[in-house]
Design an enzyme around this catalytic site. Structure first.
Site, mmCIF file in Angstrom:
data_model
loop_
_atom_site.group_PDB
_atom_site.id
_atom_site.type_symbol
_atom_site.label_atom_id
_atom_site.label_comp_id
_atom_site.label_asym_id
_atom_site.label_seq_id
_atom_site.Cartn_x
_atom_site.Cartn_y
_atom_site.Cartn_z
ATOM 1 N N LYS A 106 0.824 -1.221 0.000
ATOM 2 C CA LYS A 106 0.000 0.000 0.000
ATOM 3 C C LYS A 106 0.855 1.267 0.000
ATOM 4 O O LYS A 106 0.680 2.154 0.825
ATOM 5 C CB LYS A 106 -0.965 0.005 1.187
ATOM 6 C CG LYS A 106 -1.893 -1.199 1.184
ATOM 7 C CD LYS A 106 -2.938 -1.125 2.270
ATOM 8 C CE LYS A 106 -3.812 -2.343 2.314
ATOM 9 N NZ LYS A 106 -3.142 -3.591 2.753
HETATM 10 O O1 LIG Z 1 -9.213 -3.317 1.457
HETATM 11 C C1 LIG Z 1 -8.343 -4.063 1.882
HETATM 12 C C2 LIG Z 1 -7.044 -4.077 1.395
HETATM 13 C C3 LIG Z 1 -6.144 -4.968 1.890
HETATM 14 N N1 LIG Z 1 -6.487 -5.836 2.863
HETATM 15 C C4 LIG Z 1 -5.464 -6.802 3.318
HETATM 16 O O2 LIG Z 1 -5.897 -8.137 3.012
HETATM 17 C C5 LIG Z 1 -5.592 -9.015 4.099
HETATM 18 C C6 LIG Z 1 -6.881 -9.497 4.708
HETATM 19 O O3 LIG Z 1 -6.662 -10.347 5.820
HETATM 20 P P1 LIG Z 1 -7.823 -11.298 6.412
HETATM 21 O O4 LIG Z 1 -7.114 -12.077 7.465
HETATM 22 O O5 LIG Z 1 -8.334 -12.154 5.300
HETATM 23 O O6 LIG Z 1 -8.865 -10.423 6.972
HETATM 24 C C7 LIG Z 1 -4.707 -8.219 5.041
HETATM 25 O O7 LIG Z 1 -3.358 -8.343 4.616
HETATM 26 C C8 LIG Z 1 -5.162 -6.798 4.815
HETATM 27 O O8 LIG Z 1 -4.171 -5.845 5.123
HETATM 28 C C9 LIG Z 1 -7.765 -5.834 3.352
HETATM 29 O O9 LIG Z 1 -8.125 -6.621 4.265
HETATM 30 N N2 LIG Z 1 -8.666 -4.956 2.845
#
Ligand SMILES: O=c1ccn([C@@H]2O[C@H](COP(=O)(O)O)[C@@H](O)[C@H]2O)c(=O)[nH]1
Length: 293
Positions: A106
């Site tokens: 990001k």
């Molecule tokens: O909008 C967003 C952008 C990035 N993320 C990232 O994806 C994973 C989600 O983790 P989970 O354990 O599946 O919840 C994490 O690395 C976030 O930083 C997001 O969730 N939403």
């Protein structure tokens, strides 16, 4: 090979749109010693071997860089987290050749600084794609898109999955005499960058289906890769996402639906249970079935 071709080929190869997040948490690992790199390496060796033996292969991987660099102590010459990420990227390459890696970092800054962040993602980590924040505008995005034109993916945060995503992204802004949510203006910018830079994509969460539907409809004929986090731990449904993408005519092979913690440590708190590997395998199997092409 262009990033678009890589997405199309990898999803065709494995037959799904699952993106497996790789965001380990030390406290939840089954085996713990005083060596972070060894512990993370051992965990992913076991998990990846099982996935490979069971034929459970996602069509992308997404490590979030924060989970690794936070484990480094560079002032003590300790790079355990970064070295663990290196091991994991090597393992992904060996176990799952041809499957793209999206580095979730990001980034996004003034152009010269963005160039350095592009070098971080593409030269240093050799990832296939990166996530970029759009807040600083197009000159903060283009250095990523320009770095290895076409060959690398650049996923711009469009409508994020977190509860606070609406704070700014849903603000109404005026555009050609009408009021539109900011995330649609970002979508328009992404579409206009796409005419120049093939690898431009968008991050749109699975936790707000009305918005995902609107954005996917807009992108349906534009060949814009979608990275869709929010499935699993955040409550989004892979089945609903797939149904929506099909309904709006979005090219499915360009979508990657991400789940991270639900696939690598679904027990969420405390020590890993004895059957941790079976739990991970079961969740991944379900996700892969739900995201079948
Ligand atoms: O909008 C967003 C952008 C990035 N993320 C990232 O994806 C994973 C989600 O983790 P989970 O354990 O599946 O919840 C994490 O690395 C976030 O930083 C997001 O969730 N939403």
């Amino acid at each position: 090979m262009t990033f678009i071709e890589k997405l199309e080929e990898s999803s065709r190869l494995v037959g799904n749109t699952t993106c497996m997040g790789l965001d380990p948490q030390l406290a939840l690992l089954p085996e713990k010693s005083d060596d972070i790199r060894t512990d993370l390496n051992g965990f992913f060796q076991i998990l990846f071997r099982r996935m490979s033996l069971s034929g459970l292969i996602p069509s992308a991987f997404k490590p979030n860089i924060g989970y690794y660099q936070s484990l480094d102590r560079p002032r003590d010459e300790d790079f355990s987290g970064s070295l663990a990420l290196t091991d994991i990227l090597d393992m992904v390459e060996n176990f799952f050749p041809g499957i793209p890696v999206i580095l979730d970092s990001k980034r996004g800054d003034i152009a010269r600084s963005s160039l350095n962040y592009a070098m971080e993602a593409f030269d240093c980590w050799q990832s296939d794609a990166v996530t970029v924040a759009p807040y600083m505008g197009s000159d903060s995005i283009t250095p990523f898109a320009n770095h290895v034109p076409g060959e690398k993916g650049v996923y711009v945060l469009n409508r994020t999955s977190n509860p606070g995503g609406k704070d700014f992204q849903n603000l109404l802004v005026s555009s050609n005499g009408s009021s539109v949510p900011l995330y649609m203006e970002v979508a328009k910018k992404i579409a206009s960058l796409k005419t120049e830079f093939e690898g431009i994509g968008a991050v749109v969460g699975a936790t707000n289906m009305a918005e995902l539907t609107k954005i996917a409809t807009y992108y349906a004929d534009k060949q814009i890769p979608l990275l869709i986090p929010g499935v699993g731990s955040q409550g989004g449904s892979a089945i609903e996402v797939m149904t929506t993408l099909r309904e709006v005519g979005y090219p499915i092979s360009l979508a990657r639906i991400n789940s991270s913690s639900a696939l690598t440590h679904p027990w969420k708190k405390g020590a890993a249970p004895e059957d941790w590997l079976e739990l991970c395998e079961a969740n991944l199997r379900t996700m892969i079935e739900e995201t079948a092409l």
